[in-house]
Design a protein around this motif. Structure first.
Motif, PDB file in Angstrom:
ATOM      1  N   ALA A 420       0.935  -1.093   0.031  1.00 49.82           N
ATOM      2  CA  ALA A 420       0.094  -0.070   0.062  1.00 49.82           C
ATOM      3  C   ALA A 420       0.817   1.353   0.101  1.00 49.82           C
ATOM      4  CB  ALA A 420      -0.863  -0.074   1.196  1.00 49.82           C
ATOM      5  N   PRO A 421       0.343   2.582  -0.398  1.00 53.19           N
ATOM      6  CA  PRO A 421       1.001   3.714  -0.154  1.00 53.19           C
ATOM      7  C   PRO A 421       1.549   3.881   1.295  1.00 53.19           C
ATOM      8  CG  PRO A 421      -1.157   4.077  -0.716  1.00 53.19           C
ATOM      9  CD  PRO A 421      -1.036   2.636  -0.873  1.00 53.19           C
ATOM     10  N   THR A 422       2.246   4.839   1.416  1.00 52.63           N
ATOM     11  CA  THR A 422       2.583   5.392   2.833  1.00 52.63           C
ATOM     12  C   THR A 422       1.364   5.445   3.588  1.00 52.63           C
ATOM     13  OG1 THR A 422       4.517   6.665   1.636  1.00 52.63           O
ATOM     14  CG2 THR A 422       4.197   6.971   4.001  1.00 52.63           C
ATOM     15  N   VAL A 423       0.709   6.215   3.146  1.00 54.21           N
ATOM     16  CA  VAL A 423      -0.837   6.532   3.840  1.00 54.21           C
ATOM     17  C   VAL A 423      -2.124   6.277   3.090  1.00 54.21           C
ATOM     18  CG1 VAL A 423       0.448   7.894   5.619  1.00 54.21           C
ATOM     19  CG2 VAL A 423      -0.924   8.926   3.870  1.00 54.21           C
ATOM     20  N   GLN A 424      -2.993   5.663   3.574  1.00 58.33           N
ATOM     21  CA  GLN A 424      -4.244   5.829   2.914  1.00 58.33           C
ATOM     22  C   GLN A 424      -5.496   5.787   4.079  1.00 58.33           C
ATOM     23  OE1 GLN A 424      -3.786   1.739   0.846  1.00 58.33           O
ATOM     24  NE2 GLN A 424      -6.024   1.483   1.898  1.00 58.33           N
ATOM     25  N   PHE A 425      -5.963   7.249   4.157  1.00 53.72           N
ATOM     26  CA  PHE A 425      -6.749   7.398   5.239  1.00 53.72           C
ATOM     27  C   PHE A 425      -8.181   8.199   5.038  1.00 53.72           C
ATOM     28  CE2 PHE A 425      -3.338  10.061   6.507  1.00 53.72           C
ATOM     29  CZ  PHE A 425      -4.051  11.404   6.587  1.00 53.72           C
ATOM     30  N   THR A 426      -8.946   8.266   5.585  1.00 54.83           N
ATOM     31  CA  THR A 426     -10.260   9.125   5.767  1.00 54.83           C
ATOM     32  C   THR A 426      -9.915   9.577   7.297  1.00 54.83           C
ATOM     33  OG1 THR A 426     -11.372   8.179   4.299  1.00 54.83           O
ATOM     34  CG2 THR A 426     -12.491   9.627   5.769  1.00 54.83           C
ATOM     35  N   GLN A 427      -9.638  10.949   7.445  1.00 52.32           N
ATOM     36  CA  GLN A 427      -9.533  11.560   8.765  1.00 52.32           C
ATOM     37  C   GLN A 427     -10.643  11.256   9.753  1.00 52.32           C
ATOM     38  OE1 GLN A 427      -9.101  15.916   8.678  1.00 52.32           O
ATOM     39  NE2 GLN A 427      -8.668  16.209  10.884  1.00 52.32           N
ATOM     40  N   GLU A 428     -12.062  11.365   9.299  1.00 57.14           N
ATOM     41  CA  GLU A 428     -12.999  11.498  10.278  1.00 57.14           C
ATOM     42  C   GLU A 428     -13.167  10.030  10.774  1.00 57.14           C
ATOM     43  OE1 GLU A 428     -13.477  14.818   7.822  1.00 57.14           O
ATOM     44  OE2 GLU A 428     -13.011  12.956   7.540  1.00 57.14           O
ATOM     45  N   ASN A 429     -12.524   9.157  10.247  1.00 56.46           N
ATOM     46  CA  ASN A 429     -12.715   7.595  10.878  1.00 56.46           C
ATOM     47  C   ASN A 429     -11.938   7.645  12.082  1.00 56.46           C
ATOM     48  OD1 ASN A 429     -14.455   6.984   8.753  1.00 56.46           O
ATOM     49  ND2 ASN A 429     -12.670   6.006   7.414  1.00 56.46           N
ATOM     50  N   TYR A 430     -10.942   8.250  12.157  1.00 57.33           N
ATOM     51  CA  TYR A 430      -9.852   8.293  13.370  1.00 57.33           C
ATOM     52  C   TYR A 430     -10.297   9.275  14.440  1.00 57.33           C
ATOM     53  CZ  TYR A 430      -7.383   5.187  10.307  1.00 57.33           C
ATOM     54  OH  TYR A 430      -6.930   4.414   9.491  1.00 57.33           O
ATOM     55  N   LEU A 431     -11.310  10.062  14.605  1.00 55.75           N
ATOM     56  CA  LEU A 431     -11.717  11.070  15.452  1.00 55.75           C
ATOM     57  C   LEU A 431     -12.743  10.312  16.549  1.00 55.75           C
ATOM     58  CD1 LEU A 431     -12.871  14.107  13.230  1.00 55.75           C
ATOM     59  CD2 LEU A 431     -10.681  13.733  14.182  1.00 55.75           C
ATOM     60  N   ASP A 432     -12.138  10.719  17.770  1.00 50.47           N
ATOM     61  CA  ASP A 432     -12.766   9.633  19.032  1.00 50.47           C
ATOM     62  C   ASP A 432     -12.936   8.313  18.621  1.00 50.47           C
ATOM     63  OD1 ASP A 432     -12.696  12.035  20.351  1.00 50.47           O
ATOM     64  OD2 ASP A 432     -14.363  12.757  19.152  1.00 50.47           O
ATOM     65  N   ASN A 433     -12.161   7.488  17.724  1.00 53.71           N
ATOM     66  CA  ASN A 433     -12.290   6.242  17.573  1.00 53.71           C
ATOM     67  C   ASN A 433     -11.211   5.313  18.520  1.00 53.71           C
ATOM     68  OD1 ASN A 433     -12.451   3.526  16.484  1.00 53.71           O
ATOM     69  ND2 ASN A 433     -12.771   4.234  14.482  1.00 53.71           N
TER      70      ASN A 433
END
Length: 520
Positions: A420-433
């Motif tokens: 995979a690339p260095t990063v692949q994420f959606t920011q909102e999925n990690y808020l208060d998770n």
């Protein structure tokens, strides 16, 4: 437009120049490129660096603008239980087509176990157990290799139309399940002679949202003059023109980028020598309206060997690292009915949602079209909660640029781990998770500071299954004075190693292929 077989003198001179460069650069030992591979390498370098083309860049821009104003699809989000032709199964809650064909949306229960711990979850997932074809035709025109792309409208496409491969077809498409005509040119890709194959590998779809789904990514070269005319909506472009268009936001669709990653060269011209301009206190900046290095690949910056076969490098250590990562990641997945998912439910709008509004929503879509055999239809489609980030970190290596990749486990991958690339994420999925920890270099790619911004553009997901979803593609350069310690599931790879894995098939995930295609 009649296609001429005449080769202009400038093109012939360029070909001879590239061939001389390749001969001079060929090492005395190792595995020399075969005559066929050398010819293909020359064709690709010429196509990437020469100005001559069947259509001028201005003509191409006008053509794309015209295609975006004709034959548009009109879409309306509707409840899933009102999607004609689809049903929510009474026993399982799965979303299925009444014919039992096309695709379905089922549930999956997953348990991912590593040395660091264990994570369990459940989710909806697209279940389409068939192999599709993503194919691009190539043909020399006036001695310059051109590639046939089509302007394709899909229900979830941003800007109505994007450039797609010559053929973008599921098994249902090319066997006539839809009830319409077979896709144009599909016969070229069903059983091509070996000598016509430039690239042909199985590659996976998004392993986080498709279950065990792969497509055969193909580039097939036909004889010069074999195709004299194209149907409406198709166009011949050189590799230089494709590279120019892929630097623009949401012009080249995800399927096209996936196939074009097979032509990845690994060259990062000037970026390691000429950092992007910065403004005090604001981190790296780029010129307004210029998402890429202002000096593109040219005959002075490109190395002809990057397209040639016959690498001298031993890949034993790389393959061992991938095997180590696979043995350290245990992914247990089980299909389960949608109605048994713990964290997902149907809301008041008739859409399937996550209880804390993360990840994605599954909605119904009604589509009408004035330019297709099927004038209207309905389907389920995934609606992502927000724009994500696909990021690649690059550094200067002893033998050219190196790319920081990660070994990433995804529930829909057959082999669990892919590059995979260095990063692949959606920011909102990690808020208060509480379940998910922020990935390595999350903050740096969210708001670049200490790394130099080399390239940035927005690219959308495949519009047949994802509704107007796009991700920022951000490429950062590691300053030479900075010593970055990386986790064991990350590794710096050379361009040779990346091309090796791309040609292995089903080793490089869809996000990595998407951002690598931006570097052709």
């Amino acid at each position: 437009m009649t296609i001429s077989a005449h080769i202009p003198e400038a093109v012939q001179c360029r070909r001879e120049e590239v061939l001389r460069q390749m001969s001079d650069a060929q090492p005395d030992k190792g595995h020399p490129a075969s005559p066929g591979a050398t010819e293909t390498a020359v064709d690709l370098v010429v196509s990437r660096t020469i100005e001559q083309a069947l259509h001028s860049d201005d003509e191409v821009d006008r053509w794309i603008k015209h295609r975006r104003t004709s034959g548009l699809l009109e879409t309306t989000i509707i409840p899933l239980d009102r999607a004609e032709g689809w049903q929510i199964d009474a026993q399982t809650g799965n979303i299925v087509h009444v014919s039992g064909k096309f695709f379905s949306i089922t549930g999956v229960k997953a348990r991912h176990r590593t040395n660091a711990g264990e994570l369990e979850w459940d989710q909806p997932i697209i279940d389409q157990p068939e192999i599709g074809i993503l194919g691009i035709l190539a043909m020399k025109i006036g001695g310059v290799l051109h590639f046939c792309l089509q302007a394709k409208a899909e229900p979830g496409t941003i800007h109505a139309v994007q450039l797609s491969p010559t053929v973008q077809a599921t098994y249902s498409n090319y066997t006539g399940v839809h009830g319409g005509s077979l896709p144009p040119f599909v016969s070229y890709f069903l059983d091509p002679p070996k000598e016509r194959i430039v690239f042909a590998k199985l590659q996976t779809e998004d392993g986080g949202r498709f279950l065990f789904k792969s497509n055969r990514n193909m580039i097939i070269q036909v004889n010069e003059g074999e195709i004299q005319t194209l149907p409406e909506g198709f166009i011949w472009l050189t590799l230089r023109q494709i590279s120019r268009l892929i630097r623009m936001d949401n012009v080249m669709n995800a399927c096209c980028r996936s196939v074009l990653a097979g032509l990845f060269s690994g060259r990062i011209p000037n970026a390691v020598d000429r950092p992007a301009e910065t403004k005090a206190g604001k981190g790296p900046q780029r010129e307004t309206g210029a998402g890429w290095c202002s000096e593109p690949l040219s005959r002075e910056t490109i190395d002809p060997r990057v397209f040639a076969d016959g690498s001298w490098r031993s890949y034993a250590d790389l393959v061992q690292w991938i095997d180590d990562m696979k043995s350290g990641n245990h992914m247990f997945q089980q299909r389960v009915p949608l109605k048994l998912l713990r964290d997902w439910h149907f809301n008041g709008n008739g859409h399937l949602v996550y209880r804390r509004h993360r990840y994605f929503t599954i909605v119904g879509l009604h589509i009408t079209s004035s330019g297709r055999e099927v004038a209207s239809w309905c389907q389920p489609i995934l609606d992502n909660i927000s724009t994500g980030i696909i990021g690649l970190l690059v550094r200067r290596g002893l033998n050219g640029p190196e790319f920081l990749m990660q070994a990433k486990a995804e529930v829909g991958n057959r082999a669990t781990i892919q590059l995979a690339p260095t990063v692949q994420f959606t920011q909102e999925n990690y808020l208060d998770n509480e379940k998910l920890s922020k990935p390595f270099l999350f903050n740096e790619f969210l708001k670049p500071g200490q790394f130099t911004l080399y390239a940035e553009t927005r690219q959308s997901e495949e519009g047949a299954r994802f509704y107007r979803e796009e991700h920022v593609h951000r490429i950062l350069m590691l300053p030479e004075h900075l010593d970055l310690e990386v986790p064991r599931d990350f590794r710096w790879l050379t361009a040779d190693e990346l091309r090796f894995l791309l040609n292995m098939g089903e080793q490089v995930n869809s996000c990595a292929r998407s951002i690598l295609a931006c570097l052709i």
